[in-house]
Design a protein around this motif. Sequence first.
Motif, PDB file in Angstrom:
ATOM      1  N   ASP A 185      26.446  13.189  59.953  1.00 15.71           N
ATOM      2  CA  ASP A 185      25.402  13.111  61.062  1.00 15.71           C
ATOM      3  C   ASP A 185      24.304  11.744  60.631  1.00 15.71           C
TER       4      ASP A 185
ATOM      5  N   TRP B 123      29.095  15.212  76.613  1.00 16.92           N
ATOM      6  CA  TRP B 123      28.795  14.885  75.524  1.00 16.92           C
ATOM      7  C   TRP B 123      29.799  15.793  74.670  1.00 16.92           C
TER       8      TRP B 123
ATOM      9  N   LYS C 299      27.256  25.524  70.993  1.00 18.86           N
ATOM     10  CA  LYS C 299      26.753  24.789  72.236  1.00 18.86           C
ATOM     11  C   LYS C 299      27.215  25.540  73.351  1.00 18.86           C
TER      12      LYS C 299
ATOM     13  N   TYR D 204      29.262  21.996  62.216  1.00 19.40           N
ATOM     14  CA  TYR D 204      28.248  20.752  61.620  1.00 19.40           C
ATOM     15  C   TYR D 204      28.278  20.421  60.360  1.00 19.40           C
TER      16      TYR D 204
ATOM     17  N   GLU E 277      28.949  11.729  66.276  1.00 20.88           N
ATOM     18  CA  GLU E 277      27.744  11.064  66.178  1.00 20.88           C
ATOM     19  C   GLU E 277      26.535  12.081  65.980  1.00 20.88           C
ATOM     20  N   ARG E 278      27.000  13.246  66.339  1.00 21.59           N
ATOM     21  CA  ARG E 278      25.817  14.368  66.085  1.00 21.59           C
ATOM     22  C   ARG E 278      26.268  15.314  64.682  1.00 21.59           C
TER      23      ARG E 278
ATOM     24  N   SER F 255      30.841  11.143  71.106  1.00 25.37           N
ATOM     25  CA  SER F 255      29.497  11.807  71.077  1.00 25.37           C
ATOM     26  C   SER F 255      29.291  12.951  70.068  1.00 25.37           C
ATOM     27  N   THR F 256      30.290  13.915  69.728  1.00 25.49           N
ATOM     28  CA  THR F 256      30.325  15.027  68.959  1.00 25.49           C
ATOM     29  C   THR F 256      30.264  14.567  67.479  1.00 25.49           C
TER      30      THR F 256
ATOM     31  N   ARG G 209      21.869  11.188  61.865  1.00 22.84           N
ATOM     32  CA  ARG G 209      20.509  11.382  62.080  1.00 22.84           C
ATOM     33  C   ARG G 209      19.818  12.145  61.036  1.00 22.84           C
TER      34      ARG G 209
END
Length: 615
Positions: A123, A152, A138, A118, A161-162, A158-159, A125
């Motif tokens: 990210d 996802w 995960k 991460y 976007e996180r 999708s990953t 968000r």
Amino acid sequence: MSIMVQSSKAHDRSLGEWFYDIQRSSIKLPRFQRMEAWDRNRIASFLDTVISNLPMGVVLILQVDGNENEKFVSRHISTAEPEKEGTVTQHLLDGQQRLTAFWRAMHNNYDYETFFVYHPEFDPRSEKAGEEVQVFMKPRWFDKQGRRMPLWANDPRSTLERGLFPISLLRPGDMSAEISGWLANATQHLKPMGGQDDAFEKLQAYMTLQEKLKDAINQLRERVTHFNLPYLALPAATPKEVALQVFINMNTNSKPLSLYDIIVAEVESVAGSSLHDLEARLDSHCPYSKRYAELRDLILSTSALLQDKAPNNRGMIEMNKQVLVNNWEHLERGLERMATFLASQGIYDAARLPTNAVLPVIAACYELIPDDGDYRGKAETLLQRYIWSAFFTDRYENSSASRAYADFKALKVVLQNHQFDESHVAKVPVLDRNEYPLATVDELLAAGWPKSMGIEARGVLAVTTYLEARDFADNQPASYQNLRQREYHHIFPDALLQEAELPSSLALNCALITWRTNRVIGRKDPLDYLKERVDWAGEDTVRQRMRTHLIDYDRLAEAKYGDLGDAVEVEKLRGDFDAFLRDRAERVARAVGDLACGRHPDVHALWQGAEVEEA
């Protein structure tokens, strides 16, 4: 360089180097090692330590001089199966969990977890100031259609976007194509079309994002590849048993491996048999054996003797594991007869066994003893002499395994000659009375409380159970079932002796009897004390029962005291207690003399002899 010098110095090695060693199969695991044990959270914690570049403990290896010189049957680290086998140069003794987690995470090949990095910068968000780069795990599962969920986690866009990217992109080696492919898939939706008005600005933003992602990934790749995981090395010349002992001592699992765990794996590898299955079969066929020791201890120590190896770690390591399996029927027969023989000697369980060193010797000797006939009786008389000599000499106080081995080798020579006589028996070390005399009365007087591990202390109690040690209340002779209900009882009460400052916890002041519900310990005279705790059945009856414990009822009946503040009363107690102990010690010594000579001591004869002497 000596083993001590070489193995005590830590050497630096990067994770990149460890990775390449696994990749080309130059480092493998001894087959005896357990499989993977770390859970997902511990794996994630380890990976966090790596990407944070924090220090970590050392790894232990055993150097190997090529495949043909491997000391142990080996296997690859989980999922590391190279197409071409390389030359093995190292066995990994400690560090399996770390290197397995690293290898598998770098390939992200766990079925039920996928590991990501991460990165808060990517990210959209994220609103947390100061958030750090960290490992993200995960959990995964499969739906009814066999798809790996959540979906996802399979999708680069999708990953990203996180704020995530697969930790496998940090794998050492040339990953440029894989990184470029993942970046392209993750950012494809951001790439502008040619006809858009702001296509140039979007293209610049797109390329800037890709470069930032690539830089972030490469920085972490450098950190991972060069992360230092130091190691200690045992040289290739290290003896096998030394390497195993070091492995056991350094094993970092919460439940360290035992020698039995190692031999289980070796048996499976070499003989293709499950030692756990064989142990279960032994438990079924010989259910009484485990009364005296853990079955696995009996298996290893007896198997070592059956292969003429010492019943210690070294002998167990060196024994041939295929022969261990081949000898299984001999092992079962020996352990079954060992349990029967010990019960015939009044020894019913481990708690009352003076020393467990005799167990494998007895079991292994039965390989040379027939099931019935005159020779069985002759041979078992020899075993009787052996165990009681072991219990009442100082031979087994130290180095018991090596001495048991020496005694076994001598017993084996004797048993192979069906015509053996005293000249042969005298060559068994423990039966040599010049070297190992039986305990004297004074030595018996010093024996401590038999609930502890003292050999002579438990031996004193074993003499009484041989003589049936009938319970004072119900008159039942000692047996496996009722001994479990009995307790270690002070004949002269502990409180009484403490008041006179006399030692109470002596083997000769102990009897195994049942208790009444009332257990209040008081300062009582011995006979009064007993009467309160036993359902009394008449003086003559109890007198006979006490004789099976070699306890003189009449001495206890005379042991009555007033105020122990009176020096005369204290002196009387001291004299009575000393006389009681010595009288009992002399009877025990006579019984031991019979047992160690292969005779059956008779309770009545022991007391008649005393009465003749007194007359």
